[in-house]
Enzyme design. Structure first.
Site, mmCIF file in Angstrom:
data_model
loop_
_atom_site.group_PDB
_atom_site.id
_atom_site.type_symbol
_atom_site.label_atom_id
_atom_site.label_comp_id
_atom_site.label_asym_id
_atom_site.label_seq_id
_atom_site.Cartn_x
_atom_site.Cartn_y
_atom_site.Cartn_z
ATOM 1 N N ASP A 30 0.855 -1.196 0.000
ATOM 2 C CA ASP A 30 0.000 0.000 0.000
ATOM 3 C C ASP A 30 0.888 1.243 0.000
ATOM 4 O O ASP A 30 2.068 1.184 0.368
ATOM 5 C CB ASP A 30 -0.949 0.021 1.209
ATOM 6 C CG ASP A 30 -0.231 0.152 2.554
ATOM 7 O OD1 ASP A 30 0.810 -0.507 2.741
ATOM 8 O OD2 ASP A 30 -0.712 0.909 3.428
ATOM 9 N N GLU B 225 0.066 -0.838 5.918
ATOM 10 C CA GLU B 225 1.145 -0.265 6.721
ATOM 11 C C GLU B 225 0.952 1.230 6.896
ATOM 12 O O GLU B 225 1.166 1.781 7.974
ATOM 13 C CB GLU B 225 2.510 -0.556 6.081
ATOM 14 C CG GLU B 225 3.697 -0.359 7.022
ATOM 15 C CD GLU B 225 4.178 1.081 7.141
ATOM 16 O OE1 GLU B 225 4.886 1.384 8.114
ATOM 17 O OE2 GLU B 225 3.863 1.907 6.257
#
Ligand code: BES
Ligand code: MN
Ligand code: MN
Length: 458
Positions: free
Chosen positions: A90, A154
């Protein structure tokens, strides 16, 4: 000159390794914004395909209540050591878009740099592992076992990774965690991060009158929430730039004179630093150097602040509400939940008369430190030395990867922060970039880590 079949494979496939990364960078896997949810899922599928192609087994996209986690492994011999590779697919939101020289999800290669959101943080860095594993698996094979876990949350605090790790302790059992998601000092000054800061992130809202008011009719008689918020925030630092929250420094682990001297060995040029950032001077806590302020000391920063009228021209208004997002970077042995509590208690206590204050905690995470005398650190140091022709310097980093402390707590594992980025890569900023030099150095160094760790690691 390539001197092993692994190096030869890397050298011969350089162009494809770059093209594959560019394809991954075209997927806007922004975890923070729900409008990209389908893109994040598509990115997870793409990562899965790449792990399969690299030759990993049991590759799976594992759903979570949020974005999925991609897992794969290659167990060559249960008696051999196991490396758990972690990364995140991500990325941060790309805005402000108008400050990018080229669109964030249309990667451009210019002067040896790959420009795109996620190029350094962390697609370009975790993909080095995928390509290094490919190179090993298609030539000499792996010298030890590997498990790969690439998550999709994250950048939003890894909320669903904790429960996943707890529920999969057996599956994730390993001897060390290997993460490429940090930076080095410079391309000719390799370094290894031996610490990360923790984090406490929260939002505050100050409320005054029950509606926006005419600032002439009511101004001067009614507390203005924006004025109040600014006063309160300003009071959180004293003249020495120390944080004024009572108890904030109580748990802070101070470094010894020797430890500080060791950190000061790393080259740092303050003039170059201020010039690069376009600032007239540095500013920070009294008694500490700039590198110390940005790594071994805790901080408090406003990340965003809003309220009142911000449109074209002027509107005379005394707003009903004002808000801010505030983060505190923490160091060993501060505890994120405790700092959040101290902040909340203090912030509520300093509200001036006439307003009410609401504090809403977001995510947090603990700081982490890694030893420099473990077999894994020595393997990482040797691998970098071979790749760069220079022994890496141990340094403490300022960023946070909350999952590192969790790996230690839940799996009993130490992490090697095997990062190849640079602080100048503009991560989280417009024009994020990653050097092809760095990408290729990482792919070259990773098999060397596996080799040295396999020989010493269990
Ligand atoms: N890769 C960074 C952390 C990082 C960057 C560490 C540079 C050391 C040097 C990571 O993706 C990140 O941005 N972490 C967040 C924390 C998270 C909870 C949002 C951070 O540090 O703000
Ligand atoms: Mn990252
Ligand atoms: Mn990041």
């Amino acid at each position: 000159m390539p001197n092993t079949p692994v190096d030869a494979h890397i050298e011969a496939n350089k162009g494809r390794f770059l093209d594959e990364l560019l394809d991954l960078l075209r997927i806007p896997s922004v975890s923070a914004d729900p409008k990209y949810k389908a893109d994040v899922a598509r990115c997870a599928e793409a990562v899965k395909v790449r792990l399969v192609e690299a030759g990993l087994d049991k590759v799976e996209v594992c759903p979570t209540p949020g974005h999925p986690i991609v897992y794969g492994e290659k167990i060559i011999d249960p008696a051999k050591p196991t490396v758990l590779v972690y990364g995140h697919y991500d990325v941060q939101p790309p805005d402000p878009l108008d400050l990018w020289d080229s669109p964030p999800f249309e990667p451009v290669v210019k002067d040896g740099m790959i420009y795109a959101r996620g190029s350094a943080d962390d697609k370009g860095q975790f993909y080095m592992h995928v390509k290094a594993l490919e190179a090993m698996l298609r030539t000499n094979g792996l010298p030890c076992n590997v498990k790969v876990m690439i998550e999709g949350e994250e950048e939003v605090g890894s909320t669903n990774l904790g429960p996943f790790v707890k529920a999969n302790k057996e599956r994730l059992a390993a001897d060390v965690v290997l993460i490429s998601d940090t930076s080095m000092i410079a391309n000719d000054v390799p370094s290894i991060n031996t610490g990360l800061r923790g984090l406490s992130y929260l939002e505050v809202e100050v409320t005054g009158p029950n509606r926006d008011l005419h600032s002439g009719v009511y101004g001067g008689a009614v507390a203005n929430p924006i004025n109040a918020l600014c006063e309160m925030i300003a009071s959180l630092h004293d003249a020495d730039r120390r944080i004024t929250i009572p108890g904030f420094y109580d748990a802070v682990r101070e470094l010894s004179t020797q430890e500080r001297a060791a950190l000061a060995e790393a080259p740092f040029d303050e003039q170059e630093y201020t010039r690069d950032l376009g600032i007239p001077a540095v500013r920070g806590e009294q008694g500490y150097s700039t590198p110390e302020r940005a790594s071994i000391r805790p901080t408090l920063d406003v990340n965003g602040i809003w309220g009142g009228y911000i449109g074209e021209g002027a509107k005379t208004v005394l707003p009903s509400k004002a808000s801010a997002k505030i983060s505190m970077r923490l160091v060993p042995d501060q505890k994120s939940a405790e700092i959040t509590r101290l902040f909340q208690q203090h912030f509520e206590s300093i509200a001036p008369v006439g307003v009410t204050v609401k504090v809403t905690p977001h995510h947090g995470g603990e700081a982490a430190v890694t030893p420099t005398d473990s077999p894994a650190y020595l393997a990482a140091s040797k691998a970098m030395e071979e790749a760069f022709g220079k022994k890496p310097i141990p340094t403490r980093g300022g960023g946070s990867i909350p999952i590192v402390a969790l790996f230690e707590k839940e799996l009993g594992l130490k992490t090697i922060l095997f990062g190849f980025g640079l602080d100048s890569d503009n991560i989280h900023s417009p024009n994020e970039r990653y050097g092809i030099f760095n990408y290729m150095k990482g792919i070259t160094a990773i098999p060397r880590f596996f080799h040295h760790f396999a020989q010493s690691g269990k």
